[in-house]
Scaffold this motif. Structure first.
Motif, PDB file in Angstrom:
ATOM      1  N   LEU A  62       0.865  -1.183   0.000  1.00  0.00           N
ATOM      2  CA  LEU A  62       0.000   0.000   0.000  1.00  0.00           C
ATOM      3  C   LEU A  62       0.904   1.236   0.000  1.00  0.00           C
ATOM      4  O   LEU A  62       1.740   1.405   0.882  1.00  0.00           O
ATOM      5  N   ALA A  63       0.703   2.073  -0.999  1.00  0.00           N
ATOM      6  CA  ALA A  63       1.600   3.219  -1.182  1.00  0.00           C
ATOM      7  C   ALA A  63       0.854   4.533  -0.952  1.00  0.00           C
ATOM      8  O   ALA A  63       0.834   5.387  -1.832  1.00  0.00           O
ATOM      9  N   GLY A  64       0.198   4.651   0.208  1.00  0.00           N
ATOM     10  CA  GLY A  64      -0.526   5.890   0.487  1.00  0.00           C
ATOM     11  C   GLY A  64      -1.962   5.786   0.006  1.00  0.00           C
ATOM     12  O   GLY A  64      -2.335   6.367  -1.000  1.00  0.00           O
ATOM     13  N   VAL A  65      -2.771   5.035   0.763  1.00  0.00           N
ATOM     14  CA  VAL A  65      -4.150   4.758   0.345  1.00  0.00           C
ATOM     15  C   VAL A  65      -5.130   5.500   1.249  1.00  0.00           C
ATOM     16  O   VAL A  65      -5.073   5.378   2.470  1.00  0.00           O
ATOM     17  N   SER A  66      -6.000   6.280   0.625  1.00  0.00           N
ATOM     18  CA  SER A  66      -7.050   6.997   1.356  1.00  0.00           C
ATOM     19  C   SER A  66      -8.404   6.589   0.803  1.00  0.00           C
ATOM     20  O   SER A  66      -8.669   6.786  -0.381  1.00  0.00           O
ATOM     21  N   VAL A  67      -9.222   5.988   1.669  1.00  0.00           N
ATOM     22  CA  VAL A  67     -10.578   5.625   1.254  1.00  0.00           C
ATOM     23  C   VAL A  67     -11.545   5.987   2.372  1.00  0.00           C
ATOM     24  O   VAL A  67     -11.162   6.103   3.538  1.00  0.00           O
ATOM     25  N   ARG A  68     -12.809   6.183   2.009  1.00  0.00           N
ATOM     26  CA  ARG A  68     -13.870   6.458   2.979  1.00  0.00           C
ATOM     27  C   ARG A  68     -14.985   5.461   2.736  1.00  0.00           C
ATOM     28  O   ARG A  68     -15.462   5.323   1.611  1.00  0.00           O
ATOM     29  N   ILE A  69     -15.377   4.799   3.800  1.00  0.00           N
ATOM     30  CA  ILE A  69     -16.457   3.820   3.709  1.00  0.00           C
ATOM     31  C   ILE A  69     -17.636   4.383   4.497  1.00  0.00           C
ATOM     32  O   ILE A  69     -17.562   4.517   5.720  1.00  0.00           O
ATOM     33  N   VAL A  77     -11.801  -2.933  -6.061  1.00  0.00           N
ATOM     34  CA  VAL A  77     -11.612  -3.658  -7.314  1.00  0.00           C
ATOM     35  C   VAL A  77     -10.184  -3.467  -7.814  1.00  0.00           C
ATOM     36  O   VAL A  77      -9.654  -2.348  -7.776  1.00  0.00           O
ATOM     37  N   GLY A  78      -9.586  -4.560  -8.285  1.00  0.00           N
ATOM     38  CA  GLY A  78      -8.247  -4.438  -8.854  1.00  0.00           C
ATOM     39  C   GLY A  78      -7.679  -5.811  -9.161  1.00  0.00           C
ATOM     40  O   GLY A  78      -8.197  -6.821  -8.667  1.00  0.00           O
ATOM     41  N   PRO A  79      -6.613  -5.848  -9.947  1.00  0.00           N
ATOM     42  CA  PRO A  79      -6.005  -7.138 -10.307  1.00  0.00           C
ATOM     43  C   PRO A  79      -5.294  -7.750  -9.100  1.00  0.00           C
ATOM     44  O   PRO A  79      -5.097  -7.093  -8.075  1.00  0.00           O
ATOM     45  N   ASN A  80      -4.894  -9.021  -9.221  1.00  0.00           N
ATOM     46  CA  ASN A  80      -4.103  -9.666  -8.180  1.00  0.00           C
ATOM     47  C   ASN A  80      -2.875  -8.842  -7.851  1.00  0.00           C
ATOM     48  O   ASN A  80      -2.214  -8.338  -8.757  1.00  0.00           O
ATOM     49  N   GLY A  81      -2.606  -8.698  -6.568  1.00  0.00           N
ATOM     50  CA  GLY A  81      -1.420  -7.970  -6.149  1.00  0.00           C
ATOM     51  C   GLY A  81      -1.645  -6.478  -6.012  1.00  0.00           C
ATOM     52  O   GLY A  81      -0.721  -5.741  -5.664  1.00  0.00           O
ATOM     53  N   SER A 134     -13.581  -7.301  -1.548  1.00  0.00           N
ATOM     54  CA  SER A 134     -12.522  -7.106  -2.533  1.00  0.00           C
ATOM     55  C   SER A 134     -12.821  -8.061  -3.671  1.00  0.00           C
ATOM     56  O   SER A 134     -13.343  -9.154  -3.447  1.00  0.00           O
ATOM     57  N   THR A 135     -12.539  -7.643  -4.879  1.00  0.00           N
ATOM     58  CA  THR A 135     -12.762  -8.533  -6.018  1.00  0.00           C
ATOM     59  C   THR A 135     -11.949  -8.081  -7.215  1.00  0.00           C
ATOM     60  O   THR A 135     -11.628  -6.906  -7.351  1.00  0.00           O
ATOM     61  N   HIS A 136     -11.570  -9.076  -8.060  1.00  0.00           N
ATOM     62  CA  HIS A 136     -10.955  -8.712  -9.336  1.00  0.00           C
ATOM     63  C   HIS A 136     -12.024  -8.776 -10.438  1.00  0.00           C
ATOM     64  O   HIS A 136     -11.731  -8.561 -11.605  1.00  0.00           O
ATOM     65  N   ASP A 137     -13.255  -9.077 -10.022  1.00  0.00           N
ATOM     66  CA  ASP A 137     -14.355  -9.299 -10.959  1.00  0.00           C
ATOM     67  C   ASP A 137     -15.132  -7.986 -11.166  1.00  0.00           C
ATOM     68  O   ASP A 137     -15.994  -7.622 -10.378  1.00  0.00           O
ATOM     69  N   ALA A 151     -22.108  -3.394  -6.202  1.00  0.00           N
ATOM     70  CA  ALA A 151     -21.683  -2.329  -5.286  1.00  0.00           C
ATOM     71  C   ALA A 151     -22.420  -1.020  -5.532  1.00  0.00           C
ATOM     72  O   ALA A 151     -22.898  -0.761  -6.636  1.00  0.00           O
ATOM     73  N   ASP A 152     -22.507  -0.171  -4.498  1.00  0.00           N
ATOM     74  CA  ASP A 152     -22.954   1.198  -4.745  1.00  0.00           C
ATOM     75  C   ASP A 152     -21.774   2.165  -4.692  1.00  0.00           C
ATOM     76  O   ASP A 152     -21.908   3.348  -4.968  1.00  0.00           O
ATOM     77  N   SER A 153     -20.621   1.635  -4.340  1.00  0.00           N
ATOM     78  CA  SER A 153     -19.425   2.463  -4.269  1.00  0.00           C
ATOM     79  C   SER A 153     -18.203   1.615  -4.639  1.00  0.00           C
ATOM     80  O   SER A 153     -18.077   0.487  -4.168  1.00  0.00           O
ATOM     81  N   ILE A 154     -17.343   2.165  -5.489  1.00  0.00           N
ATOM     82  CA  ILE A 154     -16.195   1.409  -6.010  1.00  0.00           C
ATOM     83  C   ILE A 154     -14.903   2.122  -5.620  1.00  0.00           C
ATOM     84  O   ILE A 154     -14.818   3.345  -5.692  1.00  0.00           O
ATOM     85  N   VAL A 155     -13.922   1.313  -5.199  1.00  0.00           N
ATOM     86  CA  VAL A 155     -12.559   1.828  -5.042  1.00  0.00           C
ATOM     87  C   VAL A 155     -11.690   1.016  -5.990  1.00  0.00           C
ATOM     88  O   VAL A 155     -11.573  -0.199  -5.844  1.00  0.00           O
ATOM     89  N   LEU A 156     -11.117   1.680  -6.978  1.00  0.00           N
ATOM     90  CA  LEU A 156     -10.314   0.991  -7.982  1.00  0.00           C
ATOM     91  C   LEU A 156      -8.847   1.082  -7.574  1.00  0.00           C
ATOM     92  O   LEU A 156      -8.317   2.183  -7.381  1.00  0.00           O
ATOM     93  N   MET A 157      -8.197  -0.093  -7.414  1.00  0.00           N
ATOM     94  CA  MET A 157      -6.798  -0.102  -6.953  1.00  0.00           C
ATOM     95  C   MET A 157      -5.875  -0.759  -7.963  1.00  0.00           C
ATOM     96  O   MET A 157      -6.266  -1.657  -8.700  1.00  0.00           O
ATOM     97  N   GLU A 158      -4.635  -0.297  -7.978  1.00  0.00           N
ATOM     98  CA  GLU A 158      -3.590  -0.950  -8.758  1.00  0.00           C
ATOM     99  C   GLU A 158      -2.246  -0.660  -8.118  1.00  0.00           C
ATOM    100  O   GLU A 158      -1.986   0.485  -7.721  1.00  0.00           O
ATOM    101  N   GLN A 159      -1.429  -1.679  -7.991  1.00  0.00           N
ATOM    102  CA  GLN A 159      -0.078  -1.530  -7.437  1.00  0.00           C
ATOM    103  C   GLN A 159      -0.029  -0.678  -6.168  1.00  0.00           C
ATOM    104  O   GLN A 159       0.808   0.210  -6.046  1.00  0.00           O
ATOM    105  N   GLY A 160      -0.934  -0.969  -5.256  1.00  0.00           N
ATOM    106  CA  GLY A 160      -0.885  -0.315  -3.950  1.00  0.00           C
ATOM    107  C   GLY A 160      -1.430   1.100  -3.903  1.00  0.00           C
ATOM    108  O   GLY A 160      -1.301   1.773  -2.890  1.00  0.00           O
ATOM    109  N   SER A 161      -2.045   1.540  -5.005  1.00  0.00           N
ATOM    110  CA  SER A 161      -2.596   2.895  -5.029  1.00  0.00           C
ATOM    111  C   SER A 161      -4.052   2.883  -5.464  1.00  0.00           C
ATOM    112  O   SER A 161      -4.484   1.975  -6.173  1.00  0.00           O
ATOM    113  N   VAL A 162      -4.763   3.912  -5.057  1.00  0.00           N
ATOM    114  CA  VAL A 162      -6.148   4.070  -5.489  1.00  0.00           C
ATOM    115  C   VAL A 162      -6.154   4.846  -6.800  1.00  0.00           C
ATOM    116  O   VAL A 162      -5.635   5.962  -6.870  1.00  0.00           O
TER     117      VAL A 162
END
Ligand code: ADP
Ligand code: ADP
Length: 230
Positions: free
Chosen positions: A20-27, A36-40, A195-198, A206-217
């Motif tokens: 995780l390279a500096g992740v800010s999310v609000r739930i 959502v994001g690929p493996n890793g 969490s899902t890669h699907d 979902a009603d809210s999405i957080v898209l992640m890749e390589q430790g970032s949003v």
């Protein structure tokens, strides 16, 4: 204030890359959020942070506006409120019968026997496994095991339920059942995170999405905004 919030959280596994390279999310309370994001991408790492199983290297996590504390007492309380359902139910199912497994959490919380019985009964009813009380969990199907794991978490009456890749190991019919169950949990006022890669699943559910890749949003928002080319 959001129910759960991460503020610029970082984490690196020993000898690993920055997970995780500096992740800010609000739930938001009562929301259905998909990470959502690929493996890793760092999805599981982020989810493990939310119930205190991992501790940020830097940054902050807040529950109801209050920064998480990491003493044993605070962690216990956090884990009661933020239930975590692992991807593989086998790591979560520990007792010789369904009933004993679902009772594990409430017993561990020190609830009296009557309350434990009631919690187990209610949780098994909720996931559609009444009548399975005496069955050995390891003999059940993948979908049934998943529901036992969910019942075990529900029996502790968390306000947030976190699911790491809820349908990954399931066939399409069981996946559909589990996602319907997650809908019911959310409509009952609980906050549900997966969490899902699907992408398809996230878009539909979902009603809210957080898209992640390589430790970032990469992006956050409602599905129709995030997947505008859908
Ligand atoms: P996702 O859930 O999106 O697949 P993870 O959070 O599991 O992503 O992983 C994020 C990064 O951290 C990946 O590079 C992964 O290889 C690494 N990682 C995950 N768990 C461990 C671990 N226990 N030890 C070392 N590296 C890990
Ligand atoms: P601590 O007090 O150190 O936080 P707990 O007593 O809450 O630990 O839980 C011990 C371990 O058992 C944790 O890793 C937790 O995830 C796991 N656990 C808690 N409830 C259940 C359950 N119903 N079924 C299986 N494992 C559980």
């Amino acid at each position: 204030t959001p129910l759960l919030e991460t503020d610029n959280v970082t984490y690196t596994y020993p000898n690993g890359p920055a997970a995780l390279a500096g992740v800010s999310v609000r739930i938001e309370a009562g929301s259905k959020t998909a990470i959502v994001g690929p493996n890793g991408a760092g999805k599981s790492t982020l989810l493990l942070m939310l119930n205190g199983m991992l501790r940020p290297e830097s940054g902050e996590i807040r529950f109801s506006g209050r920064p998480l504390a990491y003493d044993n007492r605070s962690l216990r309380e956090l884990r009661r409120r933020v239930g975590f359902v692992f991807q593989n139910p086998d790591v979560q199912i520990i007792a010789p019968t369904v009933e004993a497994d679902v009772a594990f959490g409430p017993v561990n919380l020190g609830h009296p026997p009557d309350a434990v019985r009631q919690a187990v009964h209610d949780a098994l009813g909720y996931v559609g496994l009444r009548g399975y009380e005496k069955r050995p969990p390891h003999r059940l199907s993948g979908g049934e095991k998943k529901r036992v794991a969910i019942a075990g978490i529900l029996a502790m009456e968390p306000s947030v339920l976190v699911f790491d890749e809820p349908t990954n190991t399931l066939d399409p019919a069981s996946s559909e059942e589990v996602m319907e169950l997650l809908d019911e949990l959310a409509s009952g006022g609980r906050t549900v995170l997966v969490s899902t890669h699907d992408v398809e699943l996230a878009y539909r559910w979902a009603d809210s999405i957080v898209l992640m890749e390589q430790g970032s949003v990469l992006a956050r928002g409602p599905p129709e905004e995030i997947f505008s080319d859908h």
